[in-house]
Design an enzyme around this catalytic site. Structure first.
Site, PDB file in Angstrom:
ATOM      1  N   ASN A   8     -45.400   7.957 -28.931  1.00 58.55           N
ATOM      2  CA  ASN A   8     -44.159   8.708 -29.154  1.00 58.55           C
ATOM      3  C   ASN A   8     -43.529   8.187 -30.440  1.00 58.55           C
ATOM      4  OD1 ASN A   8     -41.705   9.968 -29.108  1.00 58.55           O
ATOM      5  ND2 ASN A   8     -40.969   9.015 -27.207  1.00 58.55           N
ATOM      6  N   LYS A  10     -41.081   9.340 -31.946  1.00 60.69           N
ATOM      7  CA  LYS A  10     -39.616   9.567 -31.963  1.00 60.69           C
ATOM      8  C   LYS A  10     -39.207  10.169 -33.320  1.00 60.69           C
ATOM      9  CE  LYS A  10     -39.118   6.137 -28.387  1.00 60.69           C
ATOM     10  NZ  LYS A  10     -38.298   5.139 -27.728  1.00 60.69           N
ATOM     11  N   HIS A  95     -37.538  12.665 -21.639  1.00 64.35           N
ATOM     12  CA  HIS A  95     -37.396  11.286 -22.124  1.00 64.35           C
ATOM     13  C   HIS A  95     -35.947  10.826 -21.950  1.00 64.35           C
ATOM     14  CE1 HIS A  95     -37.393   7.786 -24.721  1.00 64.35           C
ATOM     15  NE2 HIS A  95     -38.699   7.794 -24.616  1.00 64.35           N
ATOM     16  N   GLU A  97     -34.048   9.218 -23.778  1.00 65.08           N
ATOM     17  CA  GLU A  97     -33.179   9.394 -24.952  1.00 65.08           C
ATOM     18  C   GLU A  97     -32.628  10.822 -24.997  1.00 65.08           C
ATOM     19  OE1 GLU A  97     -36.033   7.885 -27.739  1.00 65.08           O
ATOM     20  OE2 GLU A  97     -35.703   5.867 -26.957  1.00 65.08           O
ATOM     21  N   GLU A 164     -40.753   4.881 -17.350  1.00 65.48           N
ATOM     22  CA  GLU A 164     -40.116   4.205 -18.482  1.00 65.48           C
ATOM     23  C   GLU A 164     -38.741   3.687 -18.060  1.00 65.48           C
ATOM     24  OE1 GLU A 164     -41.815   5.362 -22.617  1.00 65.48           O
ATOM     25  OE2 GLU A 164     -40.029   6.508 -22.203  1.00 65.48           O
ATOM     26  N   GLY A 170     -37.449  -0.286 -26.171  1.00 64.79           N
ATOM     27  CA  GLY A 170     -36.993  -0.800 -27.463  1.00 64.79           C
ATOM     28  C   GLY A 170     -36.276  -2.135 -27.397  1.00 64.79           C
ATOM     29  N   SER A 210     -41.379  -1.162 -24.457  1.00 63.17           N
ATOM     30  CA  SER A 210     -41.729  -2.412 -25.131  1.00 63.17           C
ATOM     31  C   SER A 210     -43.198  -2.800 -24.967  1.00 63.17           C
ATOM     32  CB  SER A 210     -40.798  -3.544 -24.679  1.00 63.17           C
ATOM     33  OG  SER A 210     -39.470  -3.279 -25.078  1.00 63.17           O
TER      34      SER A 210
END
Ligand code: 13P
Length: 251
Positions: A8, A10, A95, A97, A164, A170, A210
């Site tokens: 991904n 992003k 996702h 985000e 996730e 991150g 991560s």
């Protein structure tokens, strides 16, 4: 069941040229790997060029999102057919985000999942709680059941689920392999209850958050915890590290 490794990217990189170079480098690193499905999900604007480049390779292309209608007055949106015309065969849905910054709800995720399976795009459905703790399995179960509502068992094998945990994305603080495998079992149980042992049992459950070349093998592969693949963010932007991740899970 081949492991599935999804990159991904992003909102990276800035330039089309850089996306092209990164794709070529990634491909070089994984071109001899044929016992895993490797998917790269660039931004929408880089999809056409990467879709064209990927055509002659074993690497597949996915989008990071799309819309649940085929065409019409939906300003700013992109349809499944548009993605497929660019060469995409996968799409990430839900996702965290997007849930966080774009207000994506379980209902929206479900509409996208149904459109993806109906149009032949393979959805990688993201689930995960914001915090560690006792509530997390309940949140994951709710997200999963909502995302899959109305999906018929016959279409279920064309789905992948990505666990996730938001706190691991991150942060450099990944879930433990034991924690991830427990959540995989929880997810599998729900999938089997929805689709039966045969159809639900073959759905791949990935881990994301991560992931690095160093820890990838602890989640997957013959020495790993038994996850069916990985969804990789930051480390997928480094071609050598991403190739090392792919190789680590095949050991
Ligand atoms: P990181 O690998 O950068 O933690 O991102 C994970 C992720 O969100 C992939 O979708």
């Amino acid at each position: 069941m081949k492991p599935l490794i999804v990159a991904n990217w992003k909102m990276n990189p800035l330039k089309r040229k850089d996306a092209e170079v990164l794709f070529r480098r990634v491909y070089k690193g994984v071109m001899n790997v044929n016992n895993a499905d490797v998917v790269i999900c660039p931004s929408f604007v880089h999809l056409p060029i990467l879709g064209a480049l990927a055509r002659a390779t074993s690497v597949r292309i996915g989008a990071q999102d799309f819309f649940w209608e085929n065409a019409g007055p939906f300003t700013g949106e992109v349809s499944a057919g548009m993605l497929q015309n660019c060469g995409a065969t996968f799409v990430i849905i839900g996702h965290s985000e997007r849930r966080l910054y774009l207000g994506e709800t379980d209902t929206m995720v479900n509409k996208k999942v149904r459109m993806a399976v109906g149009s032949g795009l393979m959805p990688v459905i993201c689930v995960g709680a914001r915090m560690r703790g006792r509530e997390a399995p309940k949140i994951i179960a709710r997200q999963l059941r909502a995302a899959l509502a109305g999906v018929v068992p016959a279409r279920a094998q064309n789905i992948a689920i990505a666990y996730e945990p938001i706190w691991a994305i991150g942060t450099g603080d990944p879930e433990t392999p034991e924690g991830a495998v427990n959540v995989r079992a929880h997810i599998k149980k729900i999938l089997v209850s929805l689709f039966g042992v045969q159809k639900g049992g073959v759905i791949r459950v990935l881990y994301g958050g991560s992931v690095t070349a160093e820890n990838a093998g602890s989640f997957t592969g013959s020495h790993g915890a038994g996850l069916d693949g990985l969804l990789v963010g930051g480390a997928s932007l480094k071609s050598k590290e991403f190739a090392d991740i792919v190789r680590a899970i095949l050991r």
